[in-house]
Design an enzyme around this catalytic site. Sequence first.
Site, mmCIF file in Angstrom:
data_model
loop_
_atom_site.group_PDB
_atom_site.id
_atom_site.type_symbol
_atom_site.label_atom_id
_atom_site.label_comp_id
_atom_site.label_asym_id
_atom_site.label_seq_id
_atom_site.Cartn_x
_atom_site.Cartn_y
_atom_site.Cartn_z
ATOM 1 C CB SER A 94 -4.363 -6.480 4.882
ATOM 2 O OG SER A 94 -4.034 -5.238 4.318
ATOM 3 C CG HIS A 128 -1.911 -1.048 1.346
ATOM 4 N ND1 HIS A 128 -2.109 -1.784 2.494
ATOM 5 C CD2 HIS A 128 -2.806 -1.534 0.446
ATOM 6 C CE1 HIS A 128 -3.091 -2.662 2.300
ATOM 7 N NE2 HIS A 128 -3.526 -2.538 1.069
HETATM 8 P P1 ADP Z 1 -9.837 -3.870 -0.221
HETATM 9 O O1 ADP Z 1 -10.415 -4.676 0.899
HETATM 10 O O2 ADP Z 1 -10.656 -2.717 -0.673
HETATM 11 O O3 ADP Z 1 -9.285 -4.689 -1.383
HETATM 12 P P2 ADP Z 1 -7.137 -3.531 0.671
HETATM 13 O O4 ADP Z 1 -6.733 -2.761 1.865
HETATM 14 O O5 ADP Z 1 -6.895 -5.006 0.679
HETATM 15 O O6 ADP Z 1 -8.627 -3.145 0.461
HETATM 16 O O7 ADP Z 1 -6.456 -2.949 -0.643
HETATM 17 C C1 ADP Z 1 -6.644 -1.622 -1.056
HETATM 18 C C2 ADP Z 1 -6.018 -1.424 -2.421
HETATM 19 O O8 ADP Z 1 -4.618 -1.664 -2.362
HETATM 20 C C3 ADP Z 1 -6.533 -2.361 -3.508
HETATM 21 O O9 ADP Z 1 -6.570 -1.632 -4.714
HETATM 22 C C4 ADP Z 1 -5.489 -3.442 -3.595
HETATM 23 O O10 ADP Z 1 -5.424 -4.022 -4.878
HETATM 24 C C5 ADP Z 1 -4.243 -2.635 -3.302
HETATM 25 N N1 ADP Z 1 -3.189 -3.464 -2.723
HETATM 26 C C6 ADP Z 1 -3.299 -4.356 -1.729
HETATM 27 N N2 ADP Z 1 -2.121 -4.966 -1.475
HETATM 28 C C7 ADP Z 1 -1.230 -4.429 -2.350
HETATM 29 C C8 ADP Z 1 0.155 -4.665 -2.634
HETATM 30 N N3 ADP Z 1 0.858 -5.586 -1.982
HETATM 31 N N4 ADP Z 1 0.720 -3.927 -3.593
HETATM 32 C C9 ADP Z 1 0.002 -3.016 -4.275
HETATM 33 N N5 ADP Z 1 -1.305 -2.776 -4.085
HETATM 34 C C10 ADP Z 1 -1.922 -3.458 -3.143
#
Ligand code: ADP
Length: 159
Positions: free
Chosen positions: A128, A16
């Site tokens: 996460s 993130h």
């Molecule tokens: P959600 O539950 O809305 O998917 P997340 O917190 O899991 O929320 O993810 C938020 C955003 O960050 C999403 O667009 C997801 O694809 C992106 N994301 C999650 N993990 C990573 C990562 N390791 N690298 C890049 N982007 C990520």
Amino acid sequence: MKAIYPGSFDPLTLGHMDIIKRASKFADELLIGVLNNSSKSNPMFTPMERVELIREALVDLPNVSVKSFDGLLVDFVKQEGASIVIRGLRAFTDFEYELTMSQTNNKLYPDMDTVFFTTNIEYSYLSSTTVREVAWNGGDITGFVPENIAKAVYEKVKK
Ligand code: ADP
């Protein structure tokens, strides 16, 4: 141009962080929207805790702010006067869900567009969910999340 990066961020990972740093150069103003998603069972942190932790992790980025929201993303985007939503694409498996979400949102609010950042290969495996699972099982998460978040996760796990 004001952009919103929405997500659960339970907890914020280095994946993130990478997207946030890159998107903060792309947008004039970047707002991290922490989804108050009551349907997701067993969150590790409350939305308010997540907002505080993300704020601490992002002190060095002056054009980035953090807020929680609930309800529809398009309503939050309208309310904040933003026009762009940022999402990260990790793997092929993210694509279908992200495509339908962005098309639905565009239908609901045609003035808004979704911009995708592809994950830095270094973090493409990271989620996460993985961080929470490693932590609950006593593993080392220091390479997965910012320092202040690792500390908070360990404190949660201890309790
Ligand atoms: P959600 O539950 O809305 O998917 P997340 O917190 O899991 O929320 O993810 C938020 C955003 O960050 C999403 O667009 C997801 O694809 C992106 N994301 C999650 N993990 C990573 C990562 N390791 N690298 C890049 N982007 C990520």
